[in-house]
Structures are given as C-alpha cells and as structure tokens.
Design an enzyme around this catalytic site. Sequence first.
Site, PDB file in Angstrom:
ATOM      1  N   CYS A 116       0.889  -1.161   0.000  1.00  0.00           N
ATOM      2  CA  CYS A 116       0.000   0.000   0.000  1.00  0.00           C
ATOM      3  C   CYS A 116       0.924   1.207   0.000  1.00  0.00           C
ATOM      4  CB  CYS A 116      -0.898   0.015   1.223  1.00  0.00           C
ATOM      5  SG  CYS A 116      -1.839   1.550   1.374  1.00  0.00           S
ATOM      6  N   CYS A 119      -0.686   4.324   2.265  1.00  0.00           N
ATOM      7  CA  CYS A 119      -0.781   4.264   3.736  1.00  0.00           C
ATOM      8  C   CYS A 119      -0.343   2.881   4.214  1.00  0.00           C
ATOM      9  CB  CYS A 119      -2.151   4.679   4.245  1.00  0.00           C
ATOM     10  SG  CYS A 119      -3.592   3.879   3.509  1.00  0.00           S
ATOM     11  N   SER A 120      -1.271   2.024   4.616  1.00  0.00           N
ATOM     12  CA  SER A 120      -0.848   0.752   5.203  1.00  0.00           C
ATOM     13  C   SER A 120      -1.924  -0.310   5.024  1.00  0.00           C
ATOM     14  CB  SER A 120      -0.567   0.954   6.683  1.00  0.00           C
ATOM     15  OG  SER A 120      -1.737   1.460   7.301  1.00  0.00           O
ATOM     16  N   CYS A 121      -2.712  -0.229   3.944  1.00  0.00           N
ATOM     17  CA  CYS A 121      -3.819  -1.157   3.739  1.00  0.00           C
ATOM     18  C   CYS A 121      -3.292  -2.596   3.688  1.00  0.00           C
ATOM     19  CB  CYS A 121      -4.556  -0.815   2.455  1.00  0.00           C
ATOM     20  SG  CYS A 121      -5.300   0.819   2.526  1.00  0.00           S
TER      21      CYS A 121
END
Lengths: 215, 219
Positions: A116, A119-121
Amino acid sequence: MTGHDHDHHDHHHHHDHDHSELSETELRVRALESILTEKGYVDPASLDLLIDLYEKKIGPRNGIRVVAKAWSDPAYHVRLMKDATAAIAELDYSGRQGEHMVVVENTPDQHNMVVCTLCSCYPHPVLGLPPVWYKSAPYRSRAVSDPRGVLQDFGVALPETTKIRVWDSTAEIRYLVLPMRPKGTDGWSAEQLAELVTRDSMIGTGLPKQPGETA
Amino acid sequence: MDGAHDMGGAKGFGPVVPEPNEPVFHGEWERRAFALTVAMSRPGGWNIDMSRFARENRPPEDYLSKSYFQIWLAGLETLMIERGLVTSEEIKAGKVLSPPKPDVKTLPPQDVVPTIRRGASTERTATSPALFAVGETVRMKEIHPQTHTRLPQYVRGHLGTIELNHGCHVFADLNSLGVGENPQWLYTVRFDGPELWGKDTDPTLSISVDAWESYLERV
C-alpha cells in the site's frame, strides 16, 4: 496544508525519536485516554477487548489456515480463487479491512507482491495488523519500482524469467498471496502444510518453508 | 493531495529492514493509541477516508519524522478537534477543561467483536453501466487534487489495462469531504514496469492500482 496548533508541540523541531520523545508520546496517549474516558466517549473495557482481539485472535495464523486448506483441498482452492471473501468466511474470518478479498496465486511463471504505497492497507482478518516494515517508507516507495531489490532485502532471489506482479492496495480491495505449494509434500495434511506457510509468503516478500526447514 | 504519504517510486529511503519476531505492538502506548482510534470512530462519526486524510494532511517533515502510530494519534486528535469532541487546549493540558459533547454514541464492550467482524463494506448497488471493459487500455488522469485522493502520483498520465472490475464502491475522494458516498465503478488497472519507470526497467515487472472510474480516461 493546514497548521493545526496541536501539531506544534514542544518537540516540533526534534526529528529523532529518542527516549524522551517516546515518553512524551506515552504521556500524551495516557492523558488522551483519561480525557476521552472522563468525557464518556470511550469505555476502557472496550479498548482492552480491541487490543486482545488484535494481539490474540486476528493474525497470520488465520491466513496460514486459508493457504494450507487451498493447498490440500482442490475444491476449496477453486472457491478461494473465484470468491475469496466468501471462501475465507467459510473459515470464520471476516470483517474490518477484509471486506473485499482477492487472492492472487503464485505460479512458476509469476510472483505476486502486495503493498500500500499511500498508507498501510493490509488484509487484517487473515494477516492481522501489518508489521512496521510494511508501513515504512523504504517498502512503500520501492515495492512498486524495484520489487526484486526489495526481495533481496528479504533474502529472496527469483529466476530472472519469473514475472513480478505488484498489487498496490489503493482502494478497499485487500489482497492475499497464495504461495506455491512446496515440492516434496505429496500426501501431507493441511496441518502439516500449515507449518510451511509464513506471513511474508502471503504478502509476497517471502517464500514458504521447504520440507525439512521446519522442526 | 500530493503529500509525503504518496511514496510510490520515491528514492533514497534505503533498504527494507524486517524485524525478527516482531510484536503486534511496540509498547503499551501503541496498544492504547490503536484501540482509542478504532473505538473513537463511533462517537466521532467520521469515515475511513476522513481518517486517512487527517493522517496524511500534514507537512512532509512532520509526516516523515513521526512513527506510524504517532501519525495515527495526530490524526485522531485532528478529527476530534474538528468535531468539537475535545479542544486543542485539553490535549495540551492533558485534562478535561470543557463539558463533553452531548448525545455521543460510544462503543460498548459487547459491540467490539461484532463491529470488527462485520467491518464496513464499501460496495454499493450500481446505478449506471461500467464505462470500461476488462482488457481495455485506459489513461490515468493527470490530476492534482488539494484534498484526499487515492490516485497515486506515480501512475498519473500513464497507460494501463483494465484487469478486474470490482463493482461499484464508495468513492474515497468525495467521501473524505463528507459530501456523500458517490459510489463509482472500481477497477484494477495494470501497468507495464517500463511504462511507469522507463525503458531500462525490468521488463518482467508489472504493477497495478485499484482505481475509481473518474480517475480514468478513454484512449
């Protein structure tokens, strides 16, 4: 850019995360929790339950079960590739950050890797919360432009002819890599196969263990 | 917003450093910051796209110098201040200085597991046919919104191929502004490595992003 006042705290000009700044963060979180509890917005018992859920129930062992079942049950494998969300829910894993699952399968011809960049999906119900490296700038910047270099950081070298396919999770679709079943595991049960599956092999930054690598 | 969070293809961040036997949280404050953020979304009433924007909408030096959960904490503070749940003075002072906002819903313990297990589907019923077909070549729009977007800079202006159609999903860019869900068709669009990174790029590389229909234009 907005300049919210609260961003300009005393340590605004300190860019290193030394011990004192961490303590400051710790104090800030404690104070915030007591403010939000006193105002009646949060119940500390709910916070404890959330932490327990993500530390003990939601983690890569769930994804490991999915992969081991796909390796050992051909009909499940077909269902998983056709509708991953439903097939994963058969094992009772569902919900937050796994509402729309897609499984991408590694083959001798193609290796898949998930990132991702924004962000941090990450697919929480099957892998838990992401590790620090997954959320870090080095991974988010290089996974899409130099995935073979990233694999090298993990000690993984793939044949030059293997195609590399990177999936950047920019919406609410969450990806799980189905690694290749290691050779020499004919007749193994799902429980035995599960011993070979690693978290990183389900992100695409690692490969499963080989028979003999486990205790 | 073209901010420091949009990292795809950036140079100079160095190698990826995995941590052996990494714990889920590093210390008690990360546990509490995570749980507070998840629990506050009910009283706060914000959506995931608003949360993402609150985290990324900060000066690059601030974004890059904070740890991951420090960014979450800062984002949470922003969201709560914007909605009058707490004041910046209260956060500075570390204590309650004003009465609570009335009629705020909380997340009771018995709702924790059902809420997490239910999640929040972003798929919605389509009200118009999809404009693009799987296999079609499309160009990503060259846009630079000041507000939240999920179209990363590294694919803008480039040609890709529609690989999957995921149905209609809540459109993050508008949902982050609180102006409604405005669902759109969502596609996986695949790019050849050399299309994004130049002719000397590993020819075996391809990359995809998930892109809402309004990010795409017909070639």
